[in-house]
Design a protein around this motif. Sequence first.
Motif, PDB file in Angstrom:
ATOM      1  N   PRO A   1      15.156  15.390  -2.449  1.00 35.19           N
ATOM      2  CA  PRO A   1      14.195  15.022  -2.667  1.00 35.19           C
ATOM      3  C   PRO A   1      13.437  14.863  -3.741  1.00 35.19           C
ATOM      4  CG  PRO A   1      13.730  17.004  -2.411  1.00 35.19           C
ATOM      5  CD  PRO A   1      14.649  16.830  -2.226  1.00 35.19           C
ATOM      6  N   TRP A   2      12.307  13.793  -3.951  1.00 38.02           N
ATOM      7  CA  TRP A   2      11.193  13.082  -5.288  1.00 38.02           C
ATOM      8  C   TRP A   2      10.869  14.176  -5.626  1.00 38.02           C
ATOM      9  CZ3 TRP A   2      11.110   7.494  -5.788  1.00 38.02           C
ATOM     10  CH2 TRP A   2      12.177   6.488  -5.607  1.00 38.02           C
TER      11      TRP A   2
ATOM     12  N   ASN B   1       0.864  -1.279  -0.155  1.00 35.06           N
ATOM     13  CA  ASN B   1       0.075   0.291   0.046  1.00 35.06           C
ATOM     14  C   ASN B   1       0.785   1.459   0.262  1.00 35.06           C
ATOM     15  OD1 ASN B   1      -2.129   1.538  -0.050  1.00 35.06           O
ATOM     16  ND2 ASN B   1      -2.532   1.613   1.913  1.00 35.06           N
ATOM     17  N   PHE B   2       1.281   1.181  -1.055  1.00 33.50           N
ATOM     18  CA  PHE B   2       2.320   2.678  -1.251  1.00 33.50           C
ATOM     19  C   PHE B   2       1.257   3.806  -1.388  1.00 33.50           C
ATOM     20  CE2 PHE B   2       5.321  -1.133  -1.517  1.00 33.50           C
ATOM     21  CZ  PHE B   2       6.072  -1.054  -0.945  1.00 33.50           C
ATOM     22  N   ARG B   3       1.897   4.572  -1.029  1.00 37.60           N
ATOM     23  CA  ARG B   3       1.217   6.363  -0.883  1.00 37.60           C
ATOM     24  C   ARG B   3       2.254   7.201  -1.522  1.00 37.60           C
ATOM     25  NH1 ARG B   3      -2.009   3.476   3.070  1.00 37.60           N
ATOM     26  NH2 ARG B   3      -0.716   5.450   4.540  1.00 37.60           N
TER      27      ARG B   3
ATOM     28  N   TRP C   1       6.106   6.479  -8.940  1.00 35.62           N
ATOM     29  CA  TRP C   1       6.914   4.936  -8.636  1.00 35.62           C
ATOM     30  C   TRP C   1       6.198   4.084  -7.664  1.00 35.62           C
ATOM     31  CZ3 TRP C   1       7.638   2.906  -3.555  1.00 35.62           C
ATOM     32  CH2 TRP C   1       8.942   2.403  -3.196  1.00 35.62           C
ATOM     33  N   ALA C   2       5.954   5.180  -6.474  1.00 35.90           N
ATOM     34  CA  ALA C   2       5.213   4.300  -5.735  1.00 35.90           C
ATOM     35  C   ALA C   2       3.915   3.353  -6.803  1.00 35.90           C
ATOM     36  CB  ALA C   2       4.014   5.525  -4.859  1.00 35.90           C
ATOM     37  N   ASP C   3       3.083   4.186  -7.989  1.00 36.01           N
ATOM     38  CA  ASP C   3       1.822   3.092  -9.016  1.00 36.01           C
ATOM     39  C   ASP C   3       2.754   1.589  -9.152  1.00 36.01           C
ATOM     40  OD1 ASP C   3       0.279   5.345  -8.104  1.00 36.01           O
ATOM     41  OD2 ASP C   3       0.643   6.174  -9.498  1.00 36.01           O
ATOM     42  N   GLY C   4       3.939   1.766  -9.685  1.00 40.20           N
ATOM     43  CA  GLY C   4       4.467   0.602  -9.880  1.00 40.20           C
ATOM     44  C   GLY C   4       4.665  -0.573  -9.025  1.00 40.20           C
ATOM     45  N   ARG C   5       4.955   0.408  -7.860  1.00 40.97           N
ATOM     46  CA  ARG C   5       4.937  -1.151  -6.650  1.00 40.97           C
ATOM     47  C   ARG C   5       3.740  -1.438  -6.521  1.00 40.97           C
ATOM     48  NH1 ARG C   5       8.856  -3.409  -5.589  1.00 40.97           N
ATOM     49  NH2 ARG C   5       7.835  -3.907  -3.785  1.00 40.97           N
ATOM     50  N   ASN C   6       2.785  -0.521  -6.473  1.00 42.62           N
ATOM     51  CA  ASN C   6       1.278  -0.953  -5.850  1.00 42.62           C
ATOM     52  C   ASN C   6       0.546  -1.993  -6.789  1.00 42.62           C
ATOM     53  OD1 ASN C   6       0.703   0.360  -3.384  1.00 42.62           O
ATOM     54  ND2 ASN C   6      -0.045   2.200  -4.244  1.00 42.62           N
TER      55      ASN C   6
ATOM     56  N   ALA D   1       7.796  10.820  -7.506  1.00 43.18           N
ATOM     57  CA  ALA D   1       6.980   9.896  -6.488  1.00 43.18           C
ATOM     58  C   ALA D   1       5.684   8.906  -6.129  1.00 43.18           C
ATOM     59  CB  ALA D   1       7.452  10.254  -5.209  1.00 43.18           C
ATOM     60  N   GLN D   2       4.892   9.686  -6.779  1.00 43.88           N
ATOM     61  CA  GLN D   2       3.772   8.911  -7.440  1.00 43.88           C
ATOM     62  C   GLN D   2       3.570   7.703  -8.334  1.00 43.88           C
ATOM     63  OE1 GLN D   2       0.897   9.649  -5.976  1.00 43.88           O
ATOM     64  NE2 GLN D   2       0.336   8.073  -6.655  1.00 43.88           N
TER      65      GLN D   2
END
Length: 169
Positions: A97-98, A66-68, A106-111, A103-104
């Motif tokens: 910082p990214w 659940n990456f956010r 990357w998080a979407d790819g991990r989810n 960052a979004q």
Amino acid sequence: MARETARGESGLGIQHGTKYFPANALLWLPPVRWDPGHGRWPAVGRHRGNGRRYVNMIVRADDLENFRVKGVYSEGLVRSLNGYDHDPAAPRILQNPWTRERAQSWADGRNQLREGILIDGQRQPRISVPNPPPAELHVGGEILHLAHYGTRGAHYSRMPPPMEWAPDT
């Protein structure tokens, strides 16, 4: 942090959270300064034993879900995320910082992560399946059958599943 994590021999032991972080704990992933090893990431979060202080730990990537993307406003959290690069003159400035878009993405790819599979006990790194995996998989002209699905991924077999015996009545 994932609600349930696999531990023990062959990952058959189920644990709630980890030794250091409780289940569903919020963890922040700082930029990686060095490679902690395959499938491991540095993380910052509140320790299971002391809910006030932030601690830096190396966690298994498989134990995260659940990456956010969220903003960071706490001075203590910024200090922990910056590590040795922290500037006391600018206590609320995050170093390196990214962008929010990066960052979004990357998080979407991990989810939407796809899982690796095992075919007859052999790991196949170039083949991945969605979660939950399909019952049959066509690879290289072969039909593979889902034999087992657990915390360590999908296990496929070239043998078809056994037929259930039904008595003649």
